[in-house]
Write a protein that holds these residues in place. Structure first.
Motif, mmCIF file in Angstrom:
data_model
loop_
_atom_site.group_PDB
_atom_site.id
_atom_site.type_symbol
_atom_site.label_atom_id
_atom_site.label_comp_id
_atom_site.label_asym_id
_atom_site.label_seq_id
_atom_site.Cartn_x
_atom_site.Cartn_y
_atom_site.Cartn_z
ATOM 1 N N ASN A 160 0.812 -1.216 0.000
ATOM 2 C CA ASN A 160 0.000 0.000 0.000
ATOM 3 C C ASN A 160 0.846 1.267 0.000
ATOM 4 O O ASN A 160 0.432 2.301 -0.546
ATOM 5 N N ALA A 161 2.032 1.185 0.590
ATOM 6 C CA ALA A 161 2.862 2.389 0.737
ATOM 7 C C ALA A 161 3.751 2.658 -0.469
ATOM 8 O O ALA A 161 4.114 3.815 -0.725
ATOM 9 N N LEU A 162 4.102 1.632 -1.216
ATOM 10 C CA LEU A 162 5.114 1.778 -2.269
ATOM 11 C C LEU A 162 4.656 2.474 -3.558
ATOM 12 O O LEU A 162 5.483 3.138 -4.209
ATOM 13 N N PRO A 163 3.385 2.343 -3.997
ATOM 14 C CA PRO A 163 3.022 2.950 -5.295
ATOM 15 C C PRO A 163 3.394 4.417 -5.456
ATOM 16 O O PRO A 163 3.996 4.782 -6.470
ATOM 17 N N PRO A 164 3.097 5.311 -4.501
ATOM 18 C CA PRO A 164 3.501 6.710 -4.715
ATOM 19 C C PRO A 164 5.015 6.892 -4.746
ATOM 20 O O PRO A 164 5.526 7.775 -5.451
ATOM 21 N N VAL A 165 5.741 6.065 -4.013
ATOM 22 C CA VAL A 165 7.201 6.138 -4.034
ATOM 23 C C VAL A 165 7.711 5.753 -5.428
ATOM 24 O O VAL A 165 8.583 6.413 -6.002
ATOM 25 N N ILE A 166 7.139 4.678 -5.985
ATOM 26 C CA ILE A 166 7.556 4.212 -7.313
ATOM 27 C C ILE A 166 7.224 5.248 -8.377
ATOM 28 O O ILE A 166 8.040 5.548 -9.260
ATOM 29 N N ARG A 167 6.024 5.832 -8.324
ATOM 30 C CA ARG A 167 5.655 6.863 -9.302
ATOM 31 C C ARG A 167 6.588 8.068 -9.199
ATOM 32 O O ARG A 167 6.946 8.685 -10.209
ATOM 33 N N GLY A 168 6.999 8.390 -7.977
ATOM 34 C CA GLY A 168 7.940 9.489 -7.808
ATOM 35 C C GLY A 168 9.296 9.168 -8.428
ATOM 36 O O GLY A 168 9.932 10.031 -9.049
ATOM 37 N N MET A 169 9.753 7.929 -8.270
ATOM 38 C CA MET A 169 11.021 7.512 -8.872
ATOM 39 C C MET A 169 10.936 7.564 -10.395
ATOM 40 O O MET A 169 11.881 7.978 -11.078
ATOM 41 N N GLU A 170 9.791 7.153 -10.951
ATOM 42 C CA GLU A 170 9.614 7.194 -12.401
ATOM 43 C C GLU A 170 9.667 8.635 -12.914
ATOM 44 O O GLU A 170 10.308 8.921 -13.941
#
Length: 378
Positions: free
Chosen positions: A125-135
């Motif tokens: 639940n926590a990782l999607p916004p982190v991944i989108r930020g990395m992209e």
């Protein structure tokens, strides 16, 4: 051109990385340094490349691999004209002083999180916004190439699409047989592993066996071993792509039973194209792109999504119909081969892939300044 290619996630014999992209670079006369987990995967590097061995990133244990990759990329970047990475993890390991860098976006990492059985739910639940930020950060700082046209909507700018095509034999393979199914790829619950094990049990009394070719997630390995001990299927583990495709030839059908999950919905499973390239009829669940490809040329059978029992029943019925109609399965195999040869043959786009990297190596700078990147034909 000297290219430093890196992965800590993928197998060093990965078909897209090694047998398509690196092979094309070498054939074009370029030099390649390849950072990959050779020892972990028990792979002897080709003498054609300069190899740098690193640990593999597996499950939750990725810090050691990322640290090793950071050091390896510094070494590989010293005399390179271009860096080409294949994992989102390597965005954290790129050296600050480097030549132009390219990230090959293989998948929608955020959408794939529900299939990662090793991840605890809070992390999913926590990782999607982190991944989108990395992209988004990667898009501002480096060049991207995309494995799927559908990935474009995740990014603000246009990026070249280099689809997952395959090598198609010049002459038609042997016609499909009547007593063997095949699956090539990662074995996971989300990819239909449970369904395939039960399907093998269902079809055993009919004299039809199942060959599973590929590595397996930890949670399904015991089930596969039990089924193999029962004699209901053969699980070969990881096999290099070119050998796996030869093993597929002559099968009654190739299976692609991906479940209805966000990471799969807008993708074309490479295995579908690979089965077609070897003249093998396809049996696939109705993911939009897979169903469109198979249905458009009538190269196989599309079965509905459902629970394990209903999928197994529908696939078993499709298999038995194909077994009892040699003319039909032969025609499906021939149509699939023709489609793959004329529209999904890697050499038709290999030159443009190499040319795109050459252009980037010659023109370092912000990719945002060049928004109209060439799109490789799909």
């Amino acid at each position: 051109m000297r290219v430093c290619v890196g992965t800590i996630v993928h197998h060093p014999e990965d078909a897209r990385i090694t047998h398509r992209q690196i092979r094309s670079l070498l054939d074009a006369g370029h030099e390649v340094t390849f950072i990959a987990p050779f020892t972990h995967c028990n792979v002897t590097p080709s003498p054609e490349i300069r190899a740098i061995d690193v640990p593999r990133a597996v499950g939750l244990h990725r810090r050691k691999a990322v640290r090793a990759a950071r050091s390896a990329l510094r070494r590989g970047a010293k005399d390179a004209d271009l860096i080409l990475i294949h994992d989102i993890e390597l965005l954290l390991a790129l050296p600050r002083r480097r030549p132009p860098a390219v990230w090959d976006v293989h998948e929608d990492t955020a959408a794939a999180l529900p299939t990662k059985t090793y991840l605890p739910e809070p992390l999913k639940n926590a990782l999607p916004p982190v991944i989108r930020g990395m992209e988004a950060r990667a898009e501002r700082r480096m060049h991207l190439i995309l494995a799927e046209d559908s990935y474009r909507e995740r990014f603000a700018h246009d990026h070249p699409v280099v689809p997952n095509l395959t090598y198609v034999p010049d002459s038609p393979p042997q016609p499909p047989g009547d007593n063997r199914l095949v699956y090539i790829g990662q074995l996971a619950q989300a990819r239909g592993a449970i369904e395939m094990i039960e399907l093998a049990r269902r079809l055993r009394p009919h004299g039809i066996r199942l060959d599973l070719i590929g590595p397996a997630d930890a949670d399904v390995r015991p089930l596969l071993r039990d089924a193999q001990r029962e004699g209901v299927l053969d699980w070969f583990g990881y096999v290099p792509n070119k050998h796996a495709l030869r093993m597929a030839e002559g099968a009654l059908a190739g299976l692609s039973l991906l479940r209805d999950l966000p990471n799969f919905r807008n993708s074309t499973p490479t295995k579908v194209i690979e089965y077609m390239s070897r003249g093998v009829p396809v049996i696939t669940t109705p993911l939009t792109r897979a169903a469109s490809l198979v249905g458009r040329v009538d190269a196989g059978t599309i079965v509905p999504f459902g629970d394990v029992e209903s999928v197994v029943a529908n696939v078993a019925q499709a298999v038995l119909r194909l077994r009892d109609n040699a003319e039909r399965r032969g025609a499906m195999g021939a149509r699939g081969y023709f489609e793959a040869l004329h529209h999904h043959h890697w050499p038709t786009i290999a030159g443009e892939f190499v040319a795109q990297l050459e252009r980037w190596a010659d023109t370092p700078g912000s990719p945002r300044a060049r928004r109209n990147d060439t799109v490789v034909p799909v």
